[in-house]
Design an enzyme around this catalytic site. Structure first.
Site: not given
Ligand SMILES: *Cc1c(COP(=O)(O)O)cnc(C)c1O
Length: 344
Positions: A85, A187, A223
């Site tokens: 990722r 991210k 989300e």
């Molecule tokens: C980091 C994050 C998540 C969760 O991801 P994980 O890999 O399960 O920790 C979900 N949504 C957003 C916007 C994030 O930044």
């Protein structure tokens, strides 16, 4: 067996915050190459005033955890997924990528150097791992930096939401988290900067988090600011929203697998219209920080959607999913091949 000496920390009452540990990992990218990287003690970074990260937010990060298992090992969960990722995030932000091997090796080095900060099994706390990558050389015009720094620090943390597994209340936000063809699926630090006003507004109004709608039509569920949704239908199917502007949560992808392969449930990723929410029986938020936080209620401009699972405890499927995934992480349940990387 030699017992490892732990740091003198009140593990049971740890919050979710920064705690300075002994060592952090640093690697520098210069003249088109990464150096070998090393562990250092200094938690401060000195940067040029015009560094790419400071001027144009050229930065991305990852979040993962190390756990002490029931038999005293220290493990990390699916670090290859975080590595992949971060490669996607780096490419989208025109940054050099960190190879999967370098990423995993660096994570292992930092955790090994800070073993005394891994919370003991049974405390509910864990060691949060924060890898991050940013443009460090000066930029003036809007363009990618030349030099980059990849760092990782760790911090012992307690549960993300105070009150543990008590269901939380969300609000439907009038702000968007991401643009239709933007950076919502990586991210990138900038996504979080622009969510701060929305989340502060939600907190001030008494809500735990925001539910963001899809930025294009505002009819579908995306989300929250830092966790993906799982919904349980009345006939016990697990469904999760599909969208190109959602951050692909590793916890959510793991829970979908657990639902199918461990619990024998149907699990489907598909577009979910906001109007469907009233028909679901349970709702949860998934991410590394909290695994699954049950959602009891969603506030939508004066109207409330109340899930039948209520505000006192997680619904039965959410609970089962939580117990199974944390069971895998803590070594109580056999993990699928490749999910658990042993550090000690
Ligand atoms: C980091 C994050 C998540 C969760 O991801 P994980 O890999 O399960 O920790 C979900 N949504 C957003 C916007 C994030 O930044």
């Amino acid at each position: 067996m030699v017992t490892m000496e732990k740091a003198n920390i009140d593990w049971e009452n740890l919050g979710f915050g920064y705690y300075k540990t002994d060592k952090r990992y640093v690697s520098y990218y210069k003249d088109g190459n990464w150096d070998n990287g090393q562990l250092v003690e200094d938690e401060n970074i000195v940067l040029n005033e015009s560094a790419g990260v400071l001027q144009y937010a050229q930065t991305c990060f990852e979040g993962m955890k190390a756990y002490e298992t029931v038999d005293g090992k220290v493990v990390i969960f699916r670090p290859d997924m975080n590595a992949k990722r971060m490669i996607d995030s780096a490419k989208r932000l025109e940054m050099p990528t960190v190879s999967e091997e370098k990423f995993i090796d660096a994570v292992k080095q930092v955790v090994k150097a800070n073993l005394k900060f891994v919370p003991p099994y049974g405390t509910g706390a864990s060691l949060y791992i924060r890898p991050y990558l940013f443009g460090s050389s000066p930029v003036m015009g809007v363009k990618p930096a030349k030099d980059y720094i990849f760092r990782i620090f760790v911090s012992p943390v307690g549960p993300y939401f105070k009150g543990g597994s008590k269901p939380i209340t969300l609000k439907v936000s009038d702000f968007d988290r991401a643009a239709p063809n933007g950076t919502g699926n990586v991210k990138a630090g900038l996504n979080y900067a622009m969510s701060l006003h929305a989340v502060t507004t939600a907190h001030n109004e008494g809500f735990a988090e925001n539910l963001y709608l899809d930025p294009k039509t505002r009819t579908k569920v995306e989300e929250t600011g830092g966790a993906n949704f799982l919904f349980i239908t009345k006939d016990n199917k697990v469904v999760t929203p599909k969208s190109s502007s959602i951050l692909p949560s590793i916890t959510r992808r793991s829970l979908m697998y657990v639902a199918k392969e461990y619990l024998g449930l149907e699990a489907e990723e598909r577009e979910i219209y906001f109007d469907e929410l009233k028909d679901f029986s349970e709702c949860g938020l998934c991410g590394t920080a909290a695994v699954i936080s049950p959602v009891g209620k969603i506030f939508d401009h004066g109207k409330e959607i109340c899930f039948p699972s209520g505000m006192d405890a997680p619904g039965p499927v959410t609970k089962k999913l939580y117990e199974t995934l944390t069971g895998i992480q803590y070594g109580l349940i056999k993990a699928p091949d490749g999910w658990i990387e042993e550090i000690k």
